[in-house]
Design a protein around this motif. Structure first.
Motif, mmCIF file in Angstrom:
data_model
loop_
_atom_site.group_PDB
_atom_site.id
_atom_site.type_symbol
_atom_site.label_atom_id
_atom_site.label_comp_id
_atom_site.label_asym_id
_atom_site.label_seq_id
_atom_site.Cartn_x
_atom_site.Cartn_y
_atom_site.Cartn_z
ATOM 1 N N TYR A 215 -0.538 -0.723 7.537
ATOM 2 C CA TYR A 215 0.443 0.336 7.870
ATOM 3 C C TYR A 215 1.397 0.197 6.660
ATOM 4 O O TYR A 215 1.679 -0.785 6.003
ATOM 5 N N VAL A 216 1.924 1.286 6.305
ATOM 6 C CA VAL A 216 2.987 1.522 5.720
ATOM 7 C C VAL A 216 4.099 2.323 6.659
ATOM 8 O O VAL A 216 3.851 3.692 6.841
ATOM 9 N N GLY A 217 5.248 1.812 7.215
ATOM 10 C CA GLY A 217 5.994 2.340 8.149
ATOM 11 C C GLY A 217 5.066 2.845 9.253
ATOM 12 O O GLY A 217 4.241 2.027 9.765
ATOM 13 N N LEU A 224 -6.571 1.099 3.236
ATOM 14 C CA LEU A 224 -5.819 1.874 2.304
ATOM 15 C C LEU A 224 -4.156 1.787 2.125
ATOM 16 O O LEU A 224 -3.630 1.804 1.078
ATOM 17 N N ASN A 225 -3.521 1.487 3.416
ATOM 18 C CA ASN A 225 -2.297 1.454 3.311
ATOM 19 C C ASN A 225 -1.777 -0.489 3.225
ATOM 20 O O ASN A 225 -0.417 -0.668 3.473
ATOM 21 N N SER A 226 -2.842 -1.109 3.085
ATOM 22 C CA SER A 226 -2.303 -2.503 2.964
ATOM 23 C C SER A 226 -1.681 -2.682 1.852
ATOM 24 O O SER A 226 -2.273 -2.129 0.756
ATOM 25 N N GLN A 251 0.185 5.062 0.733
ATOM 26 C CA GLN A 251 0.181 6.449 1.144
ATOM 27 C C GLN A 251 -0.550 7.187 -0.157
ATOM 28 O O GLN A 251 -0.113 8.282 -0.161
ATOM 29 N N THR A 252 -1.027 6.549 -0.995
ATOM 30 C CA THR A 252 -1.734 7.155 -2.284
ATOM 31 C C THR A 252 -0.627 7.432 -3.378
ATOM 32 O O THR A 252 -1.032 7.921 -4.387
#
Length: 313
Positions: A215-217, A224-226, A251-252
């Motif tokens: 998670y990102v927010g 991928l969001n770690s 988020q890339t």
């Protein structure tokens, strides 16, 4: 001792008792079974929390069921295991930690056993070097092993096959619930983007570094969001643009934060709430982590203010 990165889920404690009897499988010293003198070991795994105080006591319980043969004392021995430079386990000498004395006359007796860091390290060494006086020098994944030897009234001695492992982790690893979340997209608040109640897992990486999984927010992407953040000895939280020499990607897109890219974080970093810190709850254990962080894509900043509260079972 080499710093290693393994996940600490060791801050978690096993509940319930494990039955330990003096039969052929546990009677390693005498080779014969006895009637009575049975031990129950409550915890086979205890999480040692780095930075929680050198005199903090980590508690366990032994329960003795007496029969025809009586347990008079129980010797508790300790060893310490870490990794060498090649990643192989190396173990210290074995030392008596303490001796517990039973009432002997009681058919059922619970004996509490607590141990501190200072007690755990006393007398132990690896390669002739004593264990560090500060737990900050420990590695995530190091552990002590406690073994139990019973002395019976008939002179027999029994070693339990059960071992209590005291594994080194960190206080802030665990499972959290989002209790507040604020999001800005290109300087515009987005109250429609809500993630309060979301469950987040945080893993220990080192004694001061953590990994928030997936998670990102409010945004989820498995793996991928770690991303990584740190909590220092002053309880300051940082989400670095670079971690271990590698640019953090959320988020890339490149990570941004209050310290290194303040011009891109004018909303989250000025939000009226605790900023980039932790608030410890020493009563219930429901620690809170406050983070302001985000990412920057070609159209502008995405800023996040997030409050996480630890879930305590």
């Amino acid at each position: 001792m080499k710093k290693i990165k393994i996940y600490s889920l060791v801050a978690l404690l096993f509940a319930g008792f494990t039955f330990v009897s003096c039969d052929d499988s546990t009677d390693e010293l005498t080779g014969g079974a006895e009637l009575g003198g049975e031990l129950l070991v409550k915890k086979e795994l205890i999480g040692y929390v780095v930075g929680n105080g050198l005199t903090t006591s980590y508690e366990n319980e032994l329960t003795v069921f007496q029969g025809n043969e009586k347990v008079l004392t129980v010797d508790v021995y300790k060893t310490f295991t870490t990794k060498d430079a090649s990643g192989h386990d190396i173990t210290s000498n074995k030392v008596l930690l303490k001796t517990l004395t039973t009432a002997a006359s009681a058919q059922h007796e619970v004996m509490a056993i607590g141990v501190t860091y200072n007690e755990l390290i006393s007398g132990l060494s690896i390669g002739g070097i004593s264990l560090p006086a500060s737990d900050a020098a420990l590695n995530i994944g190091d552990y002590w092993s406690l073994t139990y030897v019973s002395h019976l009234n008939n002179g027999q001695v029994h070693q339990s096959s059960k071992v209590t492992k005291i594994a080194v982790g960190t206080r802030f690893a665990g499972v959290y619930k989002v209790i507040q979340g604020e999001y800005w997209r290109i300087n515009t608040p987005r109250p429609d983007v809500a993630w309060v109640g979301q469950i987040v897992t945080i893993e220990s990486v080192t004694s001061t570094a953590y990994k928030q999984l997936d998670y990102v927010g409010p945004f989820y992407a498995k793996g991928l969001n770690s991303h990584y953040f740190t909590i220092d000895a002053s309880d300051v939280v940082r989400t670095p643009v670079m971690y271990n020499g590698v640019a953090q990607v959320l988020q890339t897109f490149p990570a941004i934060n209050c310290e290194e890219t303040p011009a891109l974080m004018t909303n989250a970093c000025s939000y009226a709430g605790p900023q980039n810190t932790v608030v410890r709850d020493n009563v219930t254990g429901k620690d809170r982590i406050y983070r302001s962080y985000g990412y920057f894509n070609p159209t502008g900043s995405r800023e996040i203010y997030e409050v996480l509260e630890k879930i305590v079972e």
